[in-house]
Design an enzyme around this catalytic site. Structure first.
Site, short mmCIF file in Angstrom:
data_model
loop_
_atom_site.label_atom_id
_atom_site.label_comp_id
_atom_site.label_asym_id
_atom_site.label_seq_id
_atom_site.Cartn_x
_atom_site.Cartn_y
_atom_site.Cartn_z
N ARG A 22 -0.87 -6.41 -3.14
CA ARG A 22 -0.90 -7.31 -4.30
C ARG A 22 0.49 -7.47 -4.92
NH1 ARG A 22 -4.89 -4.79 -8.20
NH2 ARG A 22 -3.90 -2.95 -7.32
N ASN A 40 -7.82 -7.32 -5.71
CA ASN A 40 -8.57 -6.54 -4.73
C ASN A 40 -10.05 -6.89 -4.84
OD1 ASN A 40 -6.42 -5.10 -3.68
ND2 ASN A 40 -6.71 -3.35 -5.03
#
Length: 94
Positions: A22, A40
């Site tokens: 990320r 996520n």
């Protein structure tokens, strides 16, 4: 000059959690001038919503297929988003 705008939602599968995916995505997307978010998912995948210049979105999709060091991407599913309102930056949302 092609200034066509595009938005996609990309779902990335493989070893993509716990490897900085990320943070890497936010950095890469911001570097390409994209806006959107990354998060996520409960199933171990990562979802990214990307918006900006068509060429930059295409470049980011290719980068998502590679991922950062430590990641192992098995597949990326991309869905075009027809109607969208973009956030002002690129964020990690979950």
């Amino acid at each position: 000059m092609n200034d066509r705008k595009r938005a996609v939602q990309a779902r990335v599968y493989g070893r993509v959690q716990g490897v900085g995916y990320r943070i890497w995505t936010r950095s890469e997307a911001a570097g390409l001038g994209l806006v959107g978010w990354v998060r996520n998912e409960r199933d171990g995948s990562v979802t990214a919503w990307l918006a900006g210049a068509d060429a930059a979105v295409s470049a980011m999709i290719e980068r998502l297929r590679q991922g950062p060091a430590g990641a192992s991407v098995s597949r990326v599913e991309v869905e075009e988003i027809e109607t969208w309102t973009a956030p002002g930056d690129f964020r990690i949302v979950a």
